[in-house]
Enzyme design. Structure first.
Site, PDB file in Angstrom:
ATOM      1  N   GLY A 191       0.803  -1.215   0.000  1.00  0.00           N
ATOM      2  CA  GLY A 191       0.000   0.000   0.000  1.00  0.00           C
ATOM      3  C   GLY A 191       0.833   1.260   0.000  1.00  0.00           C
ATOM      4  O   GLY A 191       0.482   2.248   0.651  1.00  0.00           O
ATOM      5  N   ALA A 192       1.911   1.258  -0.783  1.00  0.00           N
ATOM      6  CA  ALA A 192       2.864   2.372  -0.738  1.00  0.00           C
ATOM      7  C   ALA A 192       2.550   3.484  -1.731  1.00  0.00           C
ATOM      8  O   ALA A 192       3.344   4.405  -1.883  1.00  0.00           O
ATOM      9  CB  ALA A 192       4.285   1.849  -0.997  1.00  0.00           C
ATOM     10  N   ASN A 193       1.397   3.436  -2.370  1.00  0.00           N
ATOM     11  CA  ASN A 193       1.092   4.453  -3.376  1.00  0.00           C
ATOM     12  C   ASN A 193       0.455   5.710  -2.787  1.00  0.00           C
ATOM     13  O   ASN A 193       0.315   6.719  -3.484  1.00  0.00           O
ATOM     14  CB  ASN A 193       0.171   3.888  -4.452  1.00  0.00           C
TER      15      ASN A 193
ATOM     16  N   TYR B 286     -13.563  -3.838  11.240  1.00  0.00           N
ATOM     17  CA  TYR B 286     -12.263  -3.182  11.187  1.00  0.00           C
ATOM     18  C   TYR B 286     -11.470  -3.446  12.459  1.00  0.00           C
ATOM     19  O   TYR B 286     -10.281  -3.766  12.415  1.00  0.00           O
ATOM     20  CB  TYR B 286     -12.439  -1.677  10.977  1.00  0.00           C
TER      21      TYR B 286
ATOM     22  N   SER C 164      -3.696  -0.489  14.721  1.00  0.00           N
ATOM     23  CA  SER C 164      -4.495   0.728  14.912  1.00  0.00           C
ATOM     24  C   SER C 164      -4.922   0.853  16.363  1.00  0.00           C
ATOM     25  O   SER C 164      -5.022  -0.153  17.088  1.00  0.00           O
ATOM     26  CB  SER C 164      -5.743   0.667  14.020  1.00  0.00           C
TER      27      SER C 164
ATOM     28  N   GLY D 181      -0.783   7.938   1.214  1.00  0.00           N
ATOM     29  CA  GLY D 181      -0.849   8.019   2.665  1.00  0.00           C
ATOM     30  C   GLY D 181       0.437   7.662   3.376  1.00  0.00           C
ATOM     31  O   GLY D 181       1.544   8.047   2.975  1.00  0.00           O
ATOM     32  N   ILE D 182       0.291   6.899   4.442  1.00  0.00           N
ATOM     33  CA  ILE D 182       1.417   6.529   5.282  1.00  0.00           C
ATOM     34  C   ILE D 182       2.423   5.673   4.521  1.00  0.00           C
ATOM     35  O   ILE D 182       3.631   5.831   4.670  1.00  0.00           O
ATOM     36  CB  ILE D 182       0.898   5.801   6.537  1.00  0.00           C
ATOM     37  N   GLY D 183       1.924   4.772   3.678  1.00  0.00           N
ATOM     38  CA  GLY D 183       2.826   3.932   2.900  1.00  0.00           C
ATOM     39  C   GLY D 183       3.711   4.743   1.972  1.00  0.00           C
ATOM     40  O   GLY D 183       4.908   4.478   1.849  1.00  0.00           O
TER      41      GLY D 183
END
Length: 306
Positions: free
Chosen positions: A20-22, A174, A149, A24-26
């Protein structure tokens, strides 16, 4: 403590994979690791979004060493295919950051029969880690970082109804997926330590960060028509993705405790510099950890190397 990216050690010669590096935090974690010299693999569902993220990083870091890996964590078949691609390109990993996730979506079962939040946030990362583990275990200084989280505090594993067919809510699903992340990270460390592996498992959480994790449609559909109010106040009560990435980067590069859990230091762990975070007794329970580990192995048909 006021740890920032300036305190990160040199990362030249190290290979880091971030799911998920595309965005936000990633994305911010990828940017910071690349700035310190790491070769960063952006594991994402969309090649176009990954390409845009790499272009964004390279605008200020033209010499950044970046690579795209296709990865759909919601599909066990796709995870196996992605692991095979990675293994064909690399014979070692120094850092695996299990960052990607979805949040507060409507109930949906994946092709594997998993509830989608648990499928993406936990089972996808559980399988990916197991399939790549032998590339990490003998590498000095290697780490597996799993992003949980604050919501894990309300989470429980519904062992008899993982898909929550008898009582689904977006928040409950979640929370279950996030306590699953933390249980996994802690149990993985127990097993790595018992095996004498060089790699360690660490967990972290970003506090409350203003990323695109929450689908805008979820906010619009919020009860009592408070969506507009939520959008108005969110910038006032959240920290930036850049700051939200600090616990991840701290867990990945700082002097940490194996099996530790790290998050923001201020305002009940919602924001601020990284420090040790609170993990519930439930998440740390060894019997729950072992039970959920064996269940995850059985449901993914994946058995970790000893």
């Amino acid at each position: 403590m006021s740890w920032t990216t300036r305190d990160m050690p040199d990362q030249h010669g190290r290979t880091a994979l971030i799911t998920g590096a595309n965005s936000g935090i990633g994305l911010e974690a990828a940017r910071a690791l690349a700035a310190r010299g790491a070769h960063v693999i952006l594991a994402c569902r969309s090649e176009d979004k990954a390409a845009a993220a790499m272009a964004d990083i390279q605008r200020k870091l033209p010499d950044a060493s970046l690579e795209f890996l296709p990865l759909d964590l919601s599909s066990q078949k796709a995870v196996h295919e992605s692991a095979a691609i990675l293994r064909s390109r690399h014979n070692k990993l120094d850092l695996l950051i299990n960052n990607a996730g979805i949040m507060w979506v409507q109930r949906l079962l994946t092709d594997d029969g998993f509830e989608s939040q648990l499928a993406t946030n936990h089972f996808g990362h559980f399988a990916l880690t197991g399939l790549l583990l032998d590339l990490l275990v003998d590498v000095p200084g290697s780490r597996i970082v799993t992003v949980s989280s604050i919501a894990h505090r309300g989470g429980r594993i519904c062992f008899d109804d993982l898909s929550l067919a008898s009582g689904y809510s977006r928040q409950r699903a979640y929370a279950q997926s996030k306590v699953a992340n933390l249980i996994f990270a802690i149990e993985l460390q127990r097993r790595l330590a018992a095996a004498g592996a060089q790699t360690i498992s660490v967990a972290c959480h970003p506090g409350v960060s203003g990323t695109n994790l929450v689908n805008p449609g979820v906010i619009e559909q919020s009860p009592l028509k408070i969506g507009a109010l939520v959008k108005l106040i969110m910038p006032l009560v959240t920290q930036s993705p850049k700051n939200g990435a600090l616990p991840t980067l701290y867990a990945a590069t700082a002097d940490v405790t194996p099996g530790g859990y790290y998050g923001p230091a201020r305002l009940k762990e919602t924001m601020g510099p990284p420090t040790e975070a609170y993990a519930t007794r439930y998440a740390r329970d060894e019997e729950i950890g072992e039970r959920f580990w064996h269940m995850s192995c059985a449901l993914t048909d994946l058995h970790y190397p000893a």
